[in-house]
Design a protein around this motif. Structure first.
Motif, short mmCIF file in Angstrom:
data_model
loop_
_atom_site.label_atom_id
_atom_site.label_comp_id
_atom_site.label_asym_id
_atom_site.label_seq_id
_atom_site.Cartn_x
_atom_site.Cartn_y
_atom_site.Cartn_z
N ALA A 45 0.83 -1.21 0.00
CA ALA A 45 0.00 0.00 0.00
C ALA A 45 0.86 1.26 0.00
CB ALA A 45 -0.94 -0.01 1.20
N VAL A 46 1.87 1.27 0.84
CA VAL A 46 2.75 2.43 0.93
C VAL A 46 3.52 2.62 -0.37
CG1 VAL A 46 4.78 3.38 2.10
CG2 VAL A 46 2.92 2.38 3.43
N ALA A 47 3.99 1.53 -0.95
CA ALA A 47 4.71 1.63 -2.22
C ALA A 47 3.83 2.24 -3.31
CB ALA A 47 5.20 0.24 -2.65
N ALA A 48 2.56 1.85 -3.34
CA ALA A 48 1.64 2.40 -4.35
C ALA A 48 1.46 3.90 -4.16
CB ALA A 48 0.29 1.69 -4.26
N LEU A 49 1.37 4.35 -2.92
CA LEU A 49 1.21 5.78 -2.65
C LEU A 49 2.49 6.56 -2.93
CD1 LEU A 49 -0.90 5.44 0.60
CD2 LEU A 49 -1.71 6.23 -1.63
N HIS A 50 3.63 5.94 -2.69
CA HIS A 50 4.90 6.58 -3.03
C HIS A 50 5.01 6.78 -4.53
CE1 HIS A 50 7.15 5.37 0.93
NE2 HIS A 50 6.29 6.34 1.10
N GLU A 51 4.48 5.83 -5.31
CA GLU A 51 4.52 5.96 -6.77
C GLU A 51 3.72 7.18 -7.24
OE1 GLU A 51 3.29 2.33 -8.55
OE2 GLU A 51 5.08 1.22 -7.91
N GLU A 52 2.74 7.59 -6.42
CA GLU A 52 1.96 8.78 -6.74
C GLU A 52 2.64 10.06 -6.25
OE1 GLU A 52 -2.11 8.51 -5.45
OE2 GLU A 52 -2.22 6.36 -5.91
N GLY A 53 3.80 9.91 -5.62
CA GLY A 53 4.52 11.07 -5.12
C GLY A 53 4.01 11.59 -3.79
N LEU A 54 3.27 10.78 -3.05
CA LEU A 54 2.68 11.22 -1.79
C LEU A 54 3.62 10.91 -0.62
CD1 LEU A 54 -0.98 10.04 -2.42
CD2 LEU A 54 -0.05 12.34 -2.65
N THR A 55 3.56 11.76 0.40
CA THR A 55 4.43 11.61 1.57
C THR A 55 3.73 10.74 2.59
OG1 THR A 55 5.34 13.81 1.17
CG2 THR A 55 5.75 12.82 3.33
N VAL A 56 4.08 9.46 2.59
CA VAL A 56 3.44 8.47 3.45
C VAL A 56 4.51 7.63 4.12
CG1 VAL A 56 1.87 6.50 3.53
CG2 VAL A 56 1.39 8.41 1.99
N ALA A 57 4.37 7.45 5.42
CA ALA A 57 5.23 6.54 6.18
C ALA A 57 4.38 5.34 6.61
CB ALA A 57 5.82 7.26 7.39
N GLU A 58 5.00 4.39 7.27
CA GLU A 58 4.23 3.22 7.70
C GLU A 58 4.71 2.74 9.06
OE1 GLU A 58 5.30 -0.75 6.07
OE2 GLU A 58 6.33 0.40 4.51
N VAL A 59 3.78 2.11 9.79
CA VAL A 59 4.12 1.51 11.07
C VAL A 59 3.22 0.30 11.29
CG1 VAL A 59 2.52 2.88 12.48
CG2 VAL A 59 4.63 2.01 13.49
N ALA A 60 3.80 -0.74 11.87
CA ALA A 60 3.01 -1.92 12.23
C ALA A 60 2.14 -1.58 13.44
CB ALA A 60 3.94 -3.09 12.55
N LEU A 61 0.86 -1.93 13.36
CA LEU A 61 -0.03 -1.64 14.47
C LEU A 61 -1.21 -2.60 14.46
CD1 LEU A 61 -1.17 1.90 15.63
CD2 LEU A 61 -2.64 -0.08 15.80
N ASP A 62 -1.34 -3.34 15.55
CA ASP A 62 -2.49 -4.22 15.78
C ASP A 62 -3.27 -3.61 16.93
OD1 ASP A 62 -4.31 -6.16 16.56
OD2 ASP A 62 -2.88 -7.82 16.46
N VAL A 63 -4.47 -3.11 16.65
CA VAL A 63 -5.21 -2.36 17.67
C VAL A 63 -5.66 -3.23 18.84
CG1 VAL A 63 -6.02 -0.73 15.92
CG2 VAL A 63 -7.50 -2.63 16.59
#
Length: 247
Positions: A45-63
């Protein structure tokens, strides 16, 4: 760090409405943390958004896992130092049928643990960072099935859904929780609202017998809007695209 830079975190965001909320906020110029428990889906998901040039980070999170929530909060603090927007989107339906008189109590407990207690875990862990924001915003992604007005109105299509002790109950509880957080945090200028994305054609709804034409992006729009409220915006409310929703 630029003074105008804003940071957001969205839970359960590797696909569907959550993914589109991340995309929408990033397009508005926010740095967005895409939080999800599935590593491979999160990375894609993050890779796809990076391809759009968007500033997105990621973190593992299980609520549902306090240690995971605490680790994610620590990571956000170390990376950004504060949080301006939290979107509690992660949720599960429990699958199947859950008539109150015949419900599997373990399944119902699991739905409540994710959809209600999970919101509390994440919100409480990130509140110290939201307090550092000049204008903190919390958006809880609820559902029209959490509206007792809709569910008891013979003229509303949701009243014709089969009775369930799981998902609708969890969303009604989330709405009530939203009001309580809004009451507590109003003096701090943190606005807290619930949103109903409406029925959207996503993996979440694919097994329902409903002819849905709204997209995940359509459903995400109200969450993005409420995340970007001005300081004089509402708090303690329940909203969809058309405005306030009946409790």
């Amino acid at each position: 760090m630029a003074a105008h830079e804003r940071f957001a975190l969205v839970t359960g965001a590797n696909k569907g409405i959550g993914f589109e909320i991340v995309r929408g906020l990033a397009r508005e110029g926010l740095t967005v943390v895409l939080a999800a428990r599935d590593d491979s889906r999160r990375h894609r998901a993050v890779a796809a958004l990076h391809e759009e040039g968007l500033t997105v980070a990621e973190v593992a999170l299980d609520v549902t896992d306090q240690a995971s929530v605490d680790a994610a909060a620590s990571w956000v603090e170390g990376r950004f130092g504060r949080l301006d927007v939290l979107v509690n989107n992660a949720g599960i339906s429990g699958g199947g049928h859950h008539l109150p008189s015949a419900a599997d109590m373990a399944v119902v407990a699991g739905v409540l643990d994710t959809n209600v207690l999970g919101v509390m875990r994440v919100t409480n862990a990130l509140l110290p960072l939201l307090r550092r924001s000049p204008g903190g915003r919390i958006v809880n992604v609820s559902s029209g099935v959490g509206s007792m007005g809709h569910m008891t109105d013979p003229g509303h299509y949701l009243s014709r859904l089969e009775a369930s002790a799981a998902y609708p109950v969890s969303k009604a509880a989330l709405n009530a929780l939203t009001v309580q957080y809004a009451k507590e945090l109003r003096p701090l200028g943190i606005l807290v609202n619930a949103v109903a994305p409406g029925g959207c054609a996503t993996d979440f709804t694919k097994d329902l017998d409903l002819a849905l034409t709204r997209t995940a992006a359509d459903g995400a729009a109200i969450a993005v809007k409420m995340a970007l409220l001005n300081d004089d915006g509402p708090t303690g409310g329940f909203f969809d695209d058309d405005g306030p929703v009946r409790w």
